[in-house]
Design a protein around this motif. Structure first.
Motif, PDB file in Angstrom:
ATOM      1  N   CYS A 115       0.856  -1.190   0.000  1.00 52.25           N
ATOM      2  CA  CYS A 115       0.000   0.000   0.000  1.00 52.25           C
ATOM      3  C   CYS A 115       0.890   1.238   0.000  1.00 52.25           C
ATOM      4  O   CYS A 115       1.301   1.718   1.068  1.00 52.25           O
ATOM      5  CB  CYS A 115      -0.906   0.025   1.227  1.00 52.25           C
ATOM      6  SG  CYS A 115      -2.129  -1.296   1.282  1.00 52.25           S
ATOM      7  N   GLU A 146      -4.594  -0.594   8.624  1.00 54.91           N
ATOM      8  CA  GLU A 146      -4.766  -1.667   7.649  1.00 54.91           C
ATOM      9  C   GLU A 146      -3.627  -1.662   6.638  1.00 54.91           C
ATOM     10  O   GLU A 146      -3.092  -2.716   6.270  1.00 54.91           O
ATOM     11  CB  GLU A 146      -6.099  -1.497   6.919  1.00 54.91           C
ATOM     12  CG  GLU A 146      -7.314  -1.560   7.828  1.00 54.91           C
ATOM     13  CD  GLU A 146      -8.589  -1.201   7.087  1.00 54.91           C
ATOM     14  OE1 GLU A 146      -8.524  -1.020   5.845  1.00 54.91           O
ATOM     15  OE2 GLU A 146      -9.653  -1.108   7.732  1.00 54.91           O
ATOM     16  N   GLN A 147      -3.268  -0.462   6.189  1.00 51.14           N
ATOM     17  CA  GLN A 147      -2.202  -0.335   5.205  1.00 51.14           C
ATOM     18  C   GLN A 147      -0.836  -0.658   5.830  1.00 51.14           C
ATOM     19  O   GLN A 147       0.012  -1.271   5.178  1.00 51.14           O
ATOM     20  CB  GLN A 147      -2.200   1.078   4.607  1.00 51.14           C
ATOM     21  CG  GLN A 147      -3.385   1.373   3.698  1.00 51.14           C
ATOM     22  CD  GLN A 147      -4.691   1.569   4.460  1.00 51.14           C
ATOM     23  OE1 GLN A 147      -4.683   1.972   5.638  1.00 51.14           O
ATOM     24  NE2 GLN A 147      -5.803   1.286   3.802  1.00 51.14           N
ATOM     25  N   THR A 181      -6.529 -11.048   9.977  1.00 49.19           N
ATOM     26  CA  THR A 181      -6.992  -9.660   9.908  1.00 49.19           C
ATOM     27  C   THR A 181      -6.764  -9.088   8.521  1.00 49.19           C
ATOM     28  O   THR A 181      -7.657  -8.451   7.930  1.00 49.19           O
ATOM     29  CB  THR A 181      -6.264  -8.801  10.957  1.00 49.19           C
ATOM     30  OG1 THR A 181      -6.571  -9.286  12.264  1.00 49.19           O
ATOM     31  CG2 THR A 181      -6.674  -7.336  10.850  1.00 49.19           C
ATOM     32  N   HIS A 182      -5.574  -9.317   7.974  1.00 50.31           N
ATOM     33  CA  HIS A 182      -5.246  -8.775   6.661  1.00 50.31           C
ATOM     34  C   HIS A 182      -6.121  -9.383   5.571  1.00 50.31           C
ATOM     35  O   HIS A 182      -6.659  -8.661   4.719  1.00 50.31           O
ATOM     36  CB  HIS A 182      -3.771  -9.031   6.362  1.00 50.31           C
ATOM     37  CG  HIS A 182      -3.337  -8.560   5.017  1.00 50.31           C
ATOM     38  ND1 HIS A 182      -3.428  -7.244   4.612  1.00 50.31           N
ATOM     39  CD2 HIS A 182      -2.797  -9.240   3.957  1.00 50.31           C
ATOM     40  CE1 HIS A 182      -2.980  -7.120   3.382  1.00 50.31           C
ATOM     41  NE2 HIS A 182      -2.593  -8.320   2.963  1.00 50.31           N
ATOM     42  N   LYS A 205      -9.517  -7.860   5.578  1.00 53.06           N
ATOM     43  CA  LYS A 205      -9.534  -6.503   5.032  1.00 53.06           C
ATOM     44  C   LYS A 205      -9.425  -6.519   3.510  1.00 53.06           C
ATOM     45  O   LYS A 205     -10.099  -5.737   2.826  1.00 53.06           O
ATOM     46  CB  LYS A 205      -8.396  -5.683   5.633  1.00 53.06           C
ATOM     47  CG  LYS A 205      -8.520  -5.437   7.135  1.00 53.06           C
ATOM     48  CD  LYS A 205      -9.768  -4.643   7.478  1.00 53.06           C
ATOM     49  CE  LYS A 205      -9.820  -4.324   8.968  1.00 53.06           C
ATOM     50  NZ  LYS A 205     -11.055  -3.589   9.340  1.00 53.06           N
ATOM     51  N   ALA A 252     -12.737  -7.520   2.073  1.00 54.05           N
ATOM     52  CA  ALA A 252     -13.769  -6.480   2.227  1.00 54.05           C
ATOM     53  C   ALA A 252     -13.674  -5.409   1.160  1.00 54.05           C
ATOM     54  O   ALA A 252     -14.632  -4.667   0.922  1.00 54.05           O
ATOM     55  CB  ALA A 252     -13.659  -5.853   3.611  1.00 54.05           C
ATOM     56  N   MET A 297      -9.038  -1.415  -0.157  1.00 52.04           N
ATOM     57  CA  MET A 297      -7.610  -1.195   0.015  1.00 52.04           C
ATOM     58  C   MET A 297      -6.962  -1.021  -1.359  1.00 52.04           C
ATOM     59  O   MET A 297      -7.218  -1.801  -2.274  1.00 52.04           O
ATOM     60  CB  MET A 297      -6.945  -2.365   0.742  1.00 52.04           C
ATOM     61  CG  MET A 297      -7.411  -2.549   2.171  1.00 52.04           C
ATOM     62  SD  MET A 297      -6.506  -3.891   2.995  1.00 52.04           S
ATOM     63  CE  MET A 297      -4.884  -3.129   3.158  1.00 52.04           C
TER      64      MET A 297
END
Length: 264
Positions: free
Chosen positions: A151, A158-159, A239-240, A243, A246, A249
């Motif tokens: 990212c 998140e990034q 978690t990653h 994300k 979803a 990103m």
């Protein structure tokens, strides 16, 4: 690709087909643009090195037709069974350790291969030696050191997590001998090897569904290695992946450098 007990991205793992599909969506337009520019057509003899998936092999087969030939090689040809029919000749082959599977080729092409080959100098010499005089070589390889982030717009947790996992992936690659700054040297290496009319360009996908698909498949494929090396926890990875699934990103890949030239 070269044989190695430590190879990180085995074609027989379940995620490999997902990765090759993502590569096709991301990079086929660039590859095909270059090949079209070379004038690939009926009767051409082509060597697709480290073929892995089928998209480029299938495209070449249609272009060369029944009077041509496409030799598709890899150390693991399990994903190439669907295209193993004339004019395609599928062979198990290690470009970094074995002689070329023929000579007098009009075209030799490798995409995202040599960065993983420890003896990429030998591999490059082998590919050039397999060309006929005037034949075209197209090498396309990533340069993760040129743009190391998942990212580039690191604006939140998140990034930051995505970039930490990408750093772990790069560390695993480096530990297995991958040259993470290989792509940028390709134009010079082709000139030094005696090729003429050398040119190069780069493609840098910054955000797309294919980038997300590639990220998900790659992290799932290497998650055990990341955890075992202490580079991430299972919680980090879950978690990653959630994300990524979803959406939202802006995930990038390393730039792909395409370099090409003619044998004298």
């Amino acid at each position: 690709m070269t044989r190695s007990d430590g190879y990180l991205l085995d074609n027989r793992q379940s995620e490999a087909a997902e990765r090759f599909d993502a590569f096709a969506r991301l990079f086929d337009p660039t590859t095909f643009r270059h090949l079209e520019g070379f004038g690939v057509g009926p009767g051409w003899r082509c060597w697709e090195v480290g073929a892995g998936g089928t998209s480029v092999v299938s495209w070449l087969a249609k272009k060369v037709g029944p009077t041509g030939k496409v030799v598709a090689t890899d150390i693991d040809t399990s994903l190439l069974a669907a295209v193993a029919r004339p004019p395609v000749d599928v062979r198990v082959h290690d470009v970094g350790a074995e002689k070329p599977p023929g000579e007098g080729f009009d075209l030799v092409h490798a995409r995202l291969v040599l960065v993983h080959v420890p003896d990429h100098e030998r591999a490059l010499r082998s590919m050039i030696a397999a060309l006929r005089p005037g034949g075209r070589l197209l090498i396309e390889d990533a340069d993760p050191a040129l743009q190391p982030l998942a990212c580039p717009d690191e604006h939140g947790p998140e990034q930051r997590l995505a970039n930490r996992l990408r750093h772990g992936f790069r560390q695993l690659l480096a530990d297995r001998g991958a040259d993470l700054s290989y792509g940028r040297r390709l134009p010079r290496l082709l000139r030094e090897a005696g090729l003429r009319q050398v040119e190069a360009d780069a493609y840098f996908p910054l955000a797309s569904p294919a980038c997300a698909a590639l990220e998900s498949a790659t992290i799932r494929q290497i998650r055990g290695r990341l955890v075992d090396a202490g580079l991430a926890t299972d919680e980090d990875i879950e978690t990653h992946l959630a994300k990524v699934a979803a959406g939202g990103m802006d995930l990038a890949t390393a730039p792909m450098i395409s370099a090409w030239g003619r044998r004298a």
